[in-house]
Design a protein around this motif. Structure first.
Motif, PDB file in Angstrom:
ATOM      1  N   ARG A 185       0.843  -1.185   0.000  1.00  0.00           N
ATOM      2  CA  ARG A 185       0.000   0.000   0.000  1.00  0.00           C
ATOM      3  C   ARG A 185       0.887   1.247   0.000  1.00  0.00           C
ATOM      4  O   ARG A 185       2.049   1.181   0.423  1.00  0.00           O
ATOM      5  CB  ARG A 185      -0.911  -0.004   1.241  1.00  0.00           C
ATOM      6  CG  ARG A 185      -1.923  -1.142   1.254  1.00  0.00           C
ATOM      7  CD  ARG A 185      -2.962  -1.011   0.156  1.00  0.00           C
ATOM      8  NE  ARG A 185      -3.687   0.250   0.294  1.00  0.00           N
ATOM      9  CZ  ARG A 185      -4.243   0.911  -0.725  1.00  0.00           C
ATOM     10  NH1 ARG A 185      -4.154   0.442  -1.958  1.00  0.00           N
ATOM     11  NH2 ARG A 185      -4.879   2.037  -0.505  1.00  0.00           N
TER      12      ARG A 185
ATOM     13  N   ASN B   2       1.097   3.604   1.946  1.00  0.00           N
ATOM     14  CA  ASN B   2       1.627   3.937   3.283  1.00  0.00           C
ATOM     15  C   ASN B   2       2.702   2.965   3.754  1.00  0.00           C
ATOM     16  O   ASN B   2       3.172   3.053   4.889  1.00  0.00           O
ATOM     17  CB  ASN B   2       0.475   3.991   4.302  1.00  0.00           C
ATOM     18  CG  ASN B   2      -0.271   2.664   4.414  1.00  0.00           C
ATOM     19  OD1 ASN B   2       0.137   1.661   3.828  1.00  0.00           O
ATOM     20  ND2 ASN B   2      -1.353   2.659   5.155  1.00  0.00           N
TER      21      ASN B   2
ATOM     22  N   LEU C 224       2.412  -0.355   4.098  1.00  0.00           N
ATOM     23  CA  LEU C 224       1.925  -1.648   4.600  1.00  0.00           C
ATOM     24  C   LEU C 224       2.070  -2.699   3.504  1.00  0.00           C
ATOM     25  O   LEU C 224       1.770  -2.438   2.334  1.00  0.00           O
ATOM     26  CB  LEU C 224       0.448  -1.555   5.011  1.00  0.00           C
ATOM     27  CG  LEU C 224       0.124  -0.823   6.321  1.00  0.00           C
ATOM     28  CD1 LEU C 224      -1.386  -0.804   6.546  1.00  0.00           C
ATOM     29  CD2 LEU C 224       0.826  -1.470   7.508  1.00  0.00           C
TER      30      LEU C 224
ATOM     31  N   GLY D  83       3.733  -3.942   9.010  1.00  0.00           N
ATOM     32  CA  GLY D  83       4.010  -2.513   9.000  1.00  0.00           C
ATOM     33  C   GLY D  83       5.270  -2.172   9.776  1.00  0.00           C
ATOM     34  O   GLY D  83       5.984  -3.064  10.261  1.00  0.00           O
TER      35      GLY D  83
ATOM     36  N   GLN E 288       2.754   2.026  11.228  1.00  0.00           N
ATOM     37  CA  GLN E 288       1.680   2.781  10.557  1.00  0.00           C
ATOM     38  C   GLN E 288       0.457   2.971  11.466  1.00  0.00           C
ATOM     39  O   GLN E 288       0.014   2.027  12.124  1.00  0.00           O
ATOM     40  CB  GLN E 288       1.212   2.062   9.280  1.00  0.00           C
ATOM     41  CG  GLN E 288       2.115   2.248   8.082  1.00  0.00           C
ATOM     42  CD  GLN E 288       3.283   1.285   8.077  1.00  0.00           C
ATOM     43  OE1 GLN E 288       3.532   0.569   9.062  1.00  0.00           O
ATOM     44  NE2 GLN E 288       4.011   1.259   6.991  1.00  0.00           N
ATOM     45  N   VAL E 289      -0.068   4.195  11.446  1.00  0.00           N
ATOM     46  CA  VAL E 289      -1.339   4.493  12.099  1.00  0.00           C
ATOM     47  C   VAL E 289      -2.217   5.217  11.088  1.00  0.00           C
ATOM     48  O   VAL E 289      -1.738   5.689  10.058  1.00  0.00           O
ATOM     49  CB  VAL E 289      -1.156   5.365  13.361  1.00  0.00           C
ATOM     50  CG1 VAL E 289      -0.387   4.612  14.426  1.00  0.00           C
ATOM     51  CG2 VAL E 289      -0.456   6.679  12.999  1.00  0.00           C
TER      52      VAL E 289
END
Lengths: 414, 414
Positions: free
Chosen positions: A102, A104, A106, A409, A412-413
């Motif tokens: 992804r 971000n 992930l 991850g 990641q948040v």
């Protein structure tokens, strides 16, 4: 006091964690132990089967039913051979089905995993005990088996061999559990034990399947009820059509993939029925036709019930239709969504039929009898799904797994 | 006289045949018409919504509920924009998923097909009417919608726009049907209408989901109940862990992917809770701990019920565990199989956690809040499945299709 169903469901769930973590080699070793165990304990198994057979004969059970219930040295050897064939199949669990990143950062993997605990509800054939247990174990599932009371002694003996073989190979005996109490109320308890049961599969006749579907609150797969149609189009090769209709009806009429209803286009009805009737007569098949079919060829009149009936016998209903659409309308109304076939040399008609028919398998110029896990090349079959969720048509080992997403991850948040 | 449910189920089934045969372009044109229609009829929609809002306020509905029910010009524009995004997604139906030849010459194709008719049972958010209808149509399905009685005027207005837009675009209006009678008995009728309904999906809280699962005899997908855990391992980066726990609990506590329970390894419990407590306090989160957590940091004692509770609020339960296995045992007992996370720098521990946890999504060093169709990159979401059959985790358009086998022969018999 907890019930047998609750206890075995709970024990199966505990065992399922061990099975899910077992390697392919460990599971295959256990299957080899089961195959060896069946042969090694054939005397015990046959003795138990004799108890069931004696009871069945005392009750005056029909001979076809007695045959289904009967085990022999050869049938036990065939069961063991079936187990060895499952060893050779690829493990359906632990396969990375898809993976992607992804934006971000992930990383997502979609990985096949066992379903957990599978309940199998079946009737009088004791070989289902072995088949079902072995396919569940291969896919990393525990199971709770509930067979017919007619076969309880045979099933108990088979389950004992399976459980001892599992334990000898280092896997938990509780991976395979047979409900030994034949009280019918226990079936309902099993089918509503959502806490422990991940899937219920019925294997048997229409009454059993209906009962499971109506009773279960656990997820279940509707299997195997088959009012299958063959439509002989106006552009059919009529000699091919005779061969296919004969095969679909006669080769094994008790199976769910046998045909029950012939639809034939008006333009060729008379010519086709003239070819078909003597073949069917020679095979001992009773034909039941609509008005027009009866005019074209001498046969008994079909009642309204005939169109919805799975005969499982040498009886076939015959209807003359004026168009592809009329054939499709009839199939929509009466099909159980199992298997239908069109016989035609017209590619456009064939494609239209395949697109419009809402069944698990839709054939062009072939017999409906091919709807089968082995005939499809799956190397195994746990039943034939006539529903659309999860799995449709012949169910091989892939029907016995689900998947989960593993997401990696680095903080990641969202 | 037939009931509204029976009639609309039957009409939906008829329409489903047309939808299944519609091209991707035809379906997308209909979706564009729906997007345009929503904006064009915003005055009517808002007027209908005002009726629902007035009734809700007269009944003293809680403000959070009133907010869910409220439509505005902006929210209608956002709905229309959501429809346009679905147009851009690939059509999940009509895809050849696999094909192969058999030794006897049969050619088998496995092709994705719509499910048929999907029933969606939901609560007070009227936007679900549009979301659900549009995703069903995109995948070639008809649907029967049953929303909450609080939103009946809004839903009726939205369904009218959708049906008129479908018809204007040349698809049957009956592809989308809203049950307008708010009698609760009709839900049961819908959930047992096996003749016409191929799948039921509940969208809402735990009570609704439980009711659907218990009542349905049609296949259904259990969705969205989430008691999610984050396990802070002894090898965790504690600062990262604070960030992830805060995000998982606080960013949107009402969602099913929010965490409810923190598990923390004994070796780091004191140090971690010392870092976490002030952050949680600043966020207004109430902590409820087991004995050991309460000793490490001042917090309220958790009751036995806490571990099984989906708070959907700024409350978090905290348990200290002595090992990975103890964390896994707790998760096995209390998880709803939705999403769990481990925070650790130890790759072996991370892999063991991912292998052992039986949930739809299992995270390493990331927030459970990512379990979402859009966050996964699916471009749509019809819910989050917490069961293992058919579809697991975030459900995109692929959850709304099945497949069938098209088998081509030249006279094969068995």
């Amino acid at each position: 006091m907890i019930s047998e169903v609750f206890r075995k469901g709970r024990d199966a769930k505990e065992a399922s964690y061990v099975l899910a973590a077992a390697s392919t080699a460990e599971k295959n070793q256990a299957l080899a132990a089961i195959a060896d165990g069946l042969v090694a304990h054939e005397t015990d198994i046959l003795a138990a089967n004799a108890v069931d057979l004696q009871r069945a004969k005392a009750k005056g059970m029909a001979s076809a039913m007695v045959d289904r219930l009967t085990l022999t040295k050869e049938r036990i050897a065939a069961m063991a051979e079936g187990v060895r064939q499952v060893i050779a199949l690829p493990d359906p669990a632990g396969v990375v089905l898809d993976e992607w990143d992804r934006p971000n950062g992930l990383h997502i993997r979609k990985v096949s995993v066992p379903l957990g605990v599978i309940a199998i509800i079946y009737e009088s054939r004791p070989n289902v005990t072995v088949d079902a247990a072995v396919l569940c174990v291969k896919a990393g599932n525990a199971c709770v088996l509930r067979g017919g009371s007619e076969a309880i002694a045979s099933n108990t003996a088979l389950a004992k061999v399976i459980r001892e073989s599992l334990a000898a190979a280092g896997l938990p005996a509780d991976a395979v559990n047979l409900i030994e109490d034949t009280d019918r109320a226990l079936v309902k308890e099993l089918l509503t034990l959502r806490r422990y049961i991940d899937l219920a599969i019925p294997r048997g006749g229409a009454g059993l399947i209906r009962m499971v579907v109506d009773t279960a609150t656990v997820p279940c797969i509707e299997t195997g009820s088959g009012v299958c149609h063959v439509y002989v189009d106006k552009d059919a090769d009529l000699d091919m059509a005779v061969k296919i209709v004969e095969n679909a009806k006669v080769s094994r009429p008790s199976t769910c993939n046998a045909m029950e209803t012939l639809l034939v286009h008006r333009d060729v009805a008379q010519a086709f029925l003239k070819k078909l009737a003597p073949v069917m007569k020679a095979d001992g098949v009773e034909l039941r036709g609509d008005d027009e079919a009866c005019q074209s060829s001498a046969m008994k009149a079909a009642s309204d019930d005939d169109w919805a009936t799975e005969y499982n016998a040498l009886i076939m209903s015959v209807k003359v239709v004026g168009s592809l659409q009329e054939a499709l309308d009839h199939i929509r109304r009466f099909s159980t969504h199992h298997s239908e076939a069109i016989i035609t040399e017209n590619k456009a008609t064939a494609a239209a039929f395949q697109a419009a028919v809402d069944s698990a398998a839709v054939y062009v110029n072939a017999s409906t009898r091919f709807t089968d896990g082995f005939e499809f090349g799956f190397g195994a079959e746990i039943g034939i799904s006539t529903q659309k969720l999860h799995v449709r048509g012949p169910m091989g080992l892939e029907a016995l797994v689900s998947y989960k997403y593993l997401v990696d991850g680095d903080g990641q948040v969202r």
